[in-house]
Design an enzyme around this catalytic site. Structure first.
Site, PDB file in Angstrom:
ATOM      1  N   LYS A   3       0.850  -1.178   0.000  1.00 39.61           N
ATOM      2  CA  LYS A   3       0.000   0.000   0.000  1.00 39.61           C
ATOM      3  C   LYS A   3       0.901   1.249   0.000  1.00 39.61           C
ATOM      4  O   LYS A   3       2.065   1.151   0.402  1.00 39.61           O
ATOM      5  CB  LYS A   3      -0.932  -0.002   1.213  1.00 39.61           C
ATOM      6  CG  LYS A   3      -0.266   0.485   2.508  1.00 39.61           C
ATOM      7  CD  LYS A   3      -1.289   0.836   3.550  1.00 39.61           C
ATOM      8  CE  LYS A   3      -0.678   1.531   4.737  1.00 39.61           C
ATOM      9  NZ  LYS A   3      -0.286   2.917   4.513  1.00 39.61           N
ATOM     10  N   HIS A  28      -0.514  -4.680   5.860  1.00 35.03           N
ATOM     11  CA  HIS A  28       0.083  -5.478   6.948  1.00 35.03           C
ATOM     12  C   HIS A  28      -0.845  -5.622   8.149  1.00 35.03           C
ATOM     13  O   HIS A  28      -0.681  -6.537   8.953  1.00 35.03           O
ATOM     14  CB  HIS A  28       1.430  -4.871   7.378  1.00 35.03           C
ATOM     15  CG  HIS A  28       1.312  -3.601   8.167  1.00 35.03           C
ATOM     16  ND1 HIS A  28       1.316  -2.357   7.578  1.00 35.03           N
ATOM     17  CD2 HIS A  28       1.191  -3.384   9.492  1.00 35.03           C
ATOM     18  CE1 HIS A  28       1.203  -1.430   8.505  1.00 35.03           C
ATOM     19  NE2 HIS A  28       1.126  -2.021   9.677  1.00 35.03           N
ATOM     20  N   LYS A  59      -1.992  -9.355  11.183  1.00 31.28           N
ATOM     21  CA  LYS A  59      -1.968  -9.473  12.641  1.00 31.28           C
ATOM     22  C   LYS A  59      -2.937 -10.570  13.087  1.00 31.28           C
ATOM     23  O   LYS A  59      -4.090 -10.618  12.641  1.00 31.28           O
ATOM     24  CB  LYS A  59      -2.340  -8.135  13.288  1.00 31.28           C
ATOM     25  CG  LYS A  59      -1.360  -7.000  12.983  1.00 31.28           C
ATOM     26  CD  LYS A  59      -1.790  -5.721  13.634  1.00 31.28           C
ATOM     27  CE  LYS A  59      -0.847  -4.584  13.296  1.00 31.28           C
ATOM     28  NZ  LYS A  59       0.499  -4.784  13.840  1.00 31.28           N
ATOM     29  N   GLU A 119      -1.934   6.816  17.072  1.00 30.49           N
ATOM     30  CA  GLU A 119      -0.479   6.736  17.135  1.00 30.49           C
ATOM     31  C   GLU A 119       0.043   7.855  18.023  1.00 30.49           C
ATOM     32  O   GLU A 119      -0.395   9.004  17.905  1.00 30.49           O
ATOM     33  CB  GLU A 119       0.130   6.874  15.737  1.00 30.49           C
ATOM     34  CG  GLU A 119      -0.292   5.807  14.744  1.00 30.49           C
ATOM     35  CD  GLU A 119       0.283   6.071  13.367  1.00 30.49           C
ATOM     36  OE1 GLU A 119       1.329   5.475  13.041  1.00 30.49           O
ATOM     37  OE2 GLU A 119      -0.295   6.888  12.622  1.00 30.49           O
ATOM     38  N   ASP A 176      -3.501   7.608   4.181  1.00 23.24           N
ATOM     39  CA  ASP A 176      -2.492   6.786   4.834  1.00 23.24           C
ATOM     40  C   ASP A 176      -3.089   5.727   5.746  1.00 23.24           C
ATOM     41  O   ASP A 176      -2.524   4.649   5.895  1.00 23.24           O
ATOM     42  CB  ASP A 176      -1.543   7.685   5.640  1.00 23.24           C
ATOM     43  CG  ASP A 176      -0.341   6.932   6.190  1.00 23.24           C
ATOM     44  OD1 ASP A 176       0.352   6.264   5.386  1.00 23.24           O
ATOM     45  OD2 ASP A 176      -0.091   7.004   7.410  1.00 23.24           O
ATOM     46  N   HIS A 196      -6.244   0.662   6.360  1.00 19.38           N
ATOM     47  CA  HIS A 196      -6.280  -0.051   7.644  1.00 19.38           C
ATOM     48  C   HIS A 196      -7.661  -0.030   8.296  1.00 19.38           C
ATOM     49  O   HIS A 196      -8.228  -1.078   8.628  1.00 19.38           O
ATOM     50  CB  HIS A 196      -5.265   0.569   8.611  1.00 19.38           C
ATOM     51  CG  HIS A 196      -3.848   0.437   8.188  1.00 19.38           C
ATOM     52  ND1 HIS A 196      -3.421  -0.542   7.314  1.00 19.38           N
ATOM     53  CD2 HIS A 196      -2.743   1.152   8.511  1.00 19.38           C
ATOM     54  CE1 HIS A 196      -2.118  -0.418   7.127  1.00 19.38           C
ATOM     55  NE2 HIS A 196      -1.694   0.599   7.831  1.00 19.38           N
ATOM     56  N   LYS A 236      -2.267  11.004  14.505  1.00 14.98           N
ATOM     57  CA  LYS A 236      -0.903  10.993  15.017  1.00 14.98           C
ATOM     58  C   LYS A 236      -0.809  11.916  16.225  1.00 14.98           C
ATOM     59  O   LYS A 236      -1.620  12.817  16.406  1.00 14.98           O
ATOM     60  CB  LYS A 236       0.078  11.437  13.932  1.00 14.98           C
ATOM     61  CG  LYS A 236       0.232  10.426  12.800  1.00 14.98           C
ATOM     62  CD  LYS A 236       1.344  10.811  11.855  1.00 14.98           C
ATOM     63  CE  LYS A 236       1.577   9.721  10.814  1.00 14.98           C
ATOM     64  NZ  LYS A 236       2.071   8.472  11.426  1.00 14.98           N
TER      65      LYS A 236
END
Length: 480
Positions: A151, A181, A185, A219, A238, A243, A339
């Site tokens: 991605k 990714h 998990k 984050e 992003d 995600h 973030k």
């Protein structure tokens, strides 16, 4: 699981950060566990002027830094790790790579010619690389050829469609592994088990019992050294489009016909097709300002190195989505990511409907707080169901308590996400990878926000986002 067939694993960007920190360690751990054939080859492709021996030494250092067993690192980086240098990314480079792979396969007896090609490259390099692979005949072999694409897959609906068309000119969909990714998990994969192997939860997984759902990916870190990339992307591109949306589809999907990639990916796509058009009034974009993460004072986004003055790129997004299906009609889904948040957290919070009548009000106790299920993906992975119990003794009082399960308390070895995903690539399992229709449907959902983005609000680093986003929460932050 039986040992996989021997293959050649080719990493474009073989000297880059992703290869050093994630891909080579994942391959080494697979080899250490006996899941990767000892006859397999790994070929790093990049522009650096180096050779096989120097590349192997550099790889061993990277593996040791990643905490890989030294003996396993030596085995992988022995005589089966190779380096191939590109000079100008032209046809001659790709033709030379094709010849090199054929020679190595012949030398090491890999007559099957199984190949996995991983594009650990900047997104702008995808189209030209894919075209050159096809022109050089590297899109097919005597065995299998699988293409892994990192991605982001496009940056809007138009570019995603163009990239899909480009890929499909040279590779069919069964060869393509679009990697996110997060799907590697174990806690994310366990969403399927949690729902479909436990009837007690699947029976309440609907609008009759669920009041709202909140998906949070927070984050504590800022943009770090990624300002150049991040300022052209922002939180929607992003994090949200991939995600958070993948978590949403796994949570909201219907029961697939079978535990197979085609069935699961079909149900995920149906969720995306059922998301109602986004009302920009139900979206808050934010950007962090100077603040504190714990005891550390951190700069605001506009003061980060490499961020243009006056940037309007969002570092935070909160939004309300609605899914127009029989199962979820009327249930708000809140997506939140940012973030420099108060702490690192990936979590799905399910707020169940409150009891219709507060039975214990007559005893002087108000019992109107609904039960909440928290599915924590990181850190401290696990599940906790928060409900009320009676406090022993008098007077009559209730207390909210968690019934919880933590992965680390039962399982000592949690495979890293890339380890799981690379194993699936080599075994040909596309369940945890994103289909072309999923990509385009997810961009379609968020396209209005990219064309006409809501205004930027600010929030201090170390908080949970702009105050305007408080409307898009289930009101259970005390549980976080």
């Amino acid at each position: 699981m039986k040992e996989l067939e021997p293959s050649a694993f080719v990493i474009f960007g073989g000297t880059g950060d992703l290869a050093r920190r994630k891909l080579l360690p994942a391959l080494t751990r697979l080899s250490q566990k006996g899941l990767l054939s000892p006859r397999s080859l790994v070929v790093g492709v990049a522009h650096e002027d180096t050779d096989d021996e120097a590349y192997r030494k550099s790889a061993i250092n990277a593996l040791l830094e990643a905490g890989v067993d030294p003996d396993a690192a030596q085995r992988l980086c022995g005589e089966r790790l190779f380096y191939h240098r590109f000079t100008n990314d032209g046809p001659e480079d790709f033709n030379a790579l094709a010849a090199r792979l054929s020679a190595l396969e012949q030398q090491y007896g890999l007559g099957s010619q199984n190949r996995a090609i991983y594009l650990a490259l900047p997104p702008l390099a995808f189209p030209a690389t894919i075209q050159r692979l096809g022109e050089a005949g590297l899109n097919r072999s005597a065995g299998y050829t699988r293409l892994v694409i990192e991605k982001p897959f496009g940056r809007d609906l138009e570019s995603a469609r163009e990239l899909n068309q480009q890929v499909h000119r040279h590779f069919n969909e069964r060869q393509i592994y679009r990697i996110d990714h997060y799907l590697g998990k174990d806690t994310v994969q366990n969403l399927l088990v949690f729902r479909f192997a436990n009837s007690i939860f699947e029976s309440v997984w609907n609008r009759d019992r669920v009041e709202s759902v909140q998906i949070t990916v927070a984050e504590a870190l800022g943009v770090g050294t990624r300002a150049n990339y991040y300022d052209r992307s922002g939180a929607i591109r992003d994090m949200v489009q991939n995600h958070l949306t993948q978590l949403l589809t796994l949570f909201a999907m219907e029961v697939p016909a079978a535990f197979r990639a085609e069935a699961i990916r079909s149900e995920k796509t149906k969720v995306l097709q059922s998301i109602a058009p986004i009302d920009c009034a139900n979206v808050v974009r934010g950007q962090y300002t100077q603040g504190a993460i714990g005891a550390e004072q951190v700069p605001g986004y506009l003061d980060e190195r490499g961020v243009p003055a006056g940037s309007q790129t969002e570092t935070f997004v909160a939004m309300k989505l609605e899914i127009d299906t029989w199962r979820w009609q009327g249930v708000p889904f809140y997506l939140r990511t940012g973030k420099r948040m108060a702490r690192r957290l990936s979590q799905i919070a399910v707020r169940f409907r409150a009891v219709p009548v507060s039975l214990f009000r007559s005893a002087g106790t108000v019992c109107d707080s609904p039960d909440v299920l928290l599915i924590t993906l990181q850190p401290d992975e696990g599940f906790s169901l928060h409900f009320d119990v009676k406090v022993p003794g008098s007077p009559f009082r209730l207390r909210r308590i968690p019934l919880s399960f933590k992965y680390h308390e039962l399982f000592s070895d949690m495979p890293e996400a890339y380890e799981t995903l690379l194993l699936d690539v080599l075994s040909g399992d596309q369940t945890l990878f994103v289909h072309s229709e999923e990509v385009e449907e997810s961009w379609r959902v968020y396209q209005p926000l990219l064309v006409n983005p809501p205004p930027i609000r600010t929030y201090p680093a170390g908080s949970w986002g702009p105050k305007e986003s408080e409307a898009f929460t289930i009101g259970e932050q005390e549980l976080w």
